[in-house]
Design a protein around this motif. Structure first.
Motif, short mmCIF file in Angstrom:
data_model
loop_
_atom_site.label_atom_id
_atom_site.label_comp_id
_atom_site.label_asym_id
_atom_site.label_seq_id
_atom_site.Cartn_x
_atom_site.Cartn_y
_atom_site.Cartn_z
N ASN A 59 36.61 143.18 51.99
CA ASN A 59 38.07 143.25 51.93
C ASN A 59 38.52 144.65 52.31
O ASN A 59 38.16 145.63 51.65
N GLU A 60 39.29 144.75 53.40
CA GLU A 60 39.80 146.05 53.82
C GLU A 60 40.87 146.52 52.84
O GLU A 60 41.78 145.77 52.49
N GLY A 61 40.74 147.76 52.41
CA GLY A 61 41.72 148.31 51.50
C GLY A 61 41.08 148.72 50.20
O GLY A 61 41.19 148.02 49.18
N GLU A 118 37.26 150.00 51.80
CA GLU A 118 37.01 148.59 51.60
C GLU A 118 36.23 148.32 50.34
O GLU A 118 35.62 149.22 49.76
N ASN A 219 43.05 140.78 55.79
CA ASN A 219 42.21 141.89 55.34
C ASN A 219 40.77 141.47 55.05
O ASN A 219 39.96 142.31 54.67
N ARG A 253 48.68 147.75 57.22
CA ARG A 253 47.48 148.47 56.81
C ARG A 253 47.79 149.95 56.60
O ARG A 253 48.52 150.57 57.39
#
Length: 482
Positions: A59-61, A118, A219, A253
């Protein structure tokens, strides 16, 4: 669970996913793309030496997406809750993921990590049977969309995260000070390495809002590596993740900050009694653009390998301890070229002299024919060994490398393909080409000298002492800038 930067292996970082000649050993071409809702996927079919498959969800973020104040460390807390929280499908089953999923997988020291950019969740299955993979995909989808954040499980995992971060605090703080010196303003400098101040007090509502903001289809990435049929596996991913509908308006983002070269300090020191004993010479630069072609990406990786092998061999000559060189490419939002020399018996001055003379001589005179020829032979030998050992590389490690490649827009190039390219490239890459590479890399960035030695605690002005030692080792052109 663990937190912190995951250093990319060089070959893992050599990453444009697309069609490529089928390798002779173990790996078949990667199949990748996006579902209609934005979920990315990548499938690497391989025989391997394991009975099952690796499944990774990324998961990006990470920490960079936490909107301070009030959210510091909560991405890490959510990572913990993935494996220890009920879901809407089973609101009274605290250990649903472990109860159903764990019997299908092998035990591992970690099954989740959170970095500045991530969170990753990964398992290795005991069987390649499609029904087991489908079950795990269902569980991953549940925790990606339907955690309930029940108060007792949140409280339990708060305490677990705080224990983990307290244990990691000395190392995290030392690393944060190093990054603040060598790459100020970069993500791992902007984000406090401890990064858990709000974990004890954040409300469940705050945690849930961050979860819903970060865990969106656009994401998310799903990676499967192992003896699988890519068409059937893609269908399973679509079955479990294709119906996911995120928020009506996608969250932009978070922009990743870059380092500020003007603020890079020439010297930093650490003198903790329990710390390591090492001297490190570093240059930092922006990540270079990804070459458009797969061949150009392979060539860039091979040249990096050659140069690092030649530098490492020179550093190792006459050393009582260990010394070497490596490139950290991309994980921290920039490219680091690092030369290191472990200190024995706190002889930091000798180590500083060795590193400073080496970098100066390479900049002024480049590599020797003997060094470069040895590096070419050694790189070929290394790639031959990697090609022979392809089947023994754990699938979960390949899944991590593939996820980084997909995120960075690179191709994950298998060792046998690199070996084939190296056999063509190396004879045409002479010492002069290697020397030009070094000068272009080293002179395009600011040099930073890092000394970590408990003996410096007794020195009145350790920065001045290190500067004097380094400057005394070289001529005027190579002295440390003021």
């Amino acid at each position: 669970m663990r937190v912190g930067p995951m250093l990319l292996s060089l070959l893992g970082a050599v990453a444009l996913l697309g069609a490529a000649p089928a390798p002779k050993n173990d790996w078949r071409p990667v199949v990748s793309g996006r579902l209609a809702n934005g979920v990315r996927y990548a499938i690497l079919p391989r025989r391997g030496s394991e009975p099952g498959v690796a499944l990774l969800m990324r998961n990006e973020g990470g920490f960079i997406a936490e909107q301070r104040p009030g959210e510091r460390g909560l991405a890490h807390l959510i990572e913990h809750l993935f494996f220890h929280s009920p879901t809407k499908a089973a609101p009274d089953d605290v250990h649903r993921f472990l109860r159903i999923g764990l019997p299908l997988t092998f035990s591992a020291p970690t099954a989740g990590t959170t970095t500045w950019r991530e969170s990753n969740y990964f398992v290795s299955t005991k069987s390649a049977a499609p029904h087991g993979l489908d079950t795990l995909l269902r569980l991953f989808r549940e925790v990606a969309t339907d955690l309930t954040f029940r108060a007792d499980t949140v409280a339990e995992q708060r305490a677990d995260v705080m224990r983990e971060m307290a244990w990691r605090k000395p190392g995290n703080d030392t690393y944060a000070r190093y990054i603040a010196a060598v790459a100020p303003g970069s993500p791992t400098d902007v984000i406090d390495a401890q990064n858990s101040d709000d974990v004890p007090t954040a409300s469940i509502g705050t945690i849930r809002r961050l979860y819903r903001r970060l865990y969106q289809p656009q994401n998310m990435m799903v990676v499967v590596v192992g003896p699988v049929d890519p068409v059937r596996t893609r269908a399973l991913i679509a079955k479990r993740f294709g119906g996911w509908r995120g928020s009506a308006r996608a969250t932009p983002r978070t922009a990743y900050p870059s380092f500020d070269p003007v603020r890079i300090t020439p010297i930093s020191v650490a003198a903790l009694p329990e710390g390591r004993r090492s001297t490190v010479m570093t240059v930092v630069m922006p990540n270079p653009p990804v070459p458009a072609s797969r061949t150009a990406q392979a060539d860039a990786a091979i040249l990096d390998m050659l140069a690092m092998r030649a530098v490492g061999d020179r550093l190792a000559q006459g050393q009582a301890g260990k010394a070497g060189a490596f490139i950290e490419h991309g994980e921290n939002g920039h490219r680091l070229i690092i030369l290191w020399d472990d200190i024995t018996d706190d002889r930091w001055a000798q180590s500083v002299t060795n590193l400073k003379r080496t970098t100066c001589d390479l900049r002024e005179n480049g590599f020797t024919d003997a060094e470069w020829n040895a590096a070419r032979r050694n790189v070929l030998d290394e790639l031959k060994q990697r090609a022979r050992s392809m089947a023994s590389v754990p699938s979960v490690e390949l899944a991590k490398d593939l996820s980084h490649a997909l995120a960075d827009g690179r191709a994950l190039i298998p060792p046998d393909e690199l070996l084939t390219r190296a056999r063509l490239l190396l004879p045409a890459t002479d010492r002069a080409a290697g020397s030009r590479w070094w000068r272009s890399q080293w002179t395009a960035a600011r040099e930073h000298l890092r000394v970590e030695a408990p003996a410096l605690a007794t020195v009145a002005d350790p920065i001045a002492a290190v500067r004097t030692t380094a400057d005394d080792a070289v001529g005027t052109a190579c002295k440390i800038r003021r």
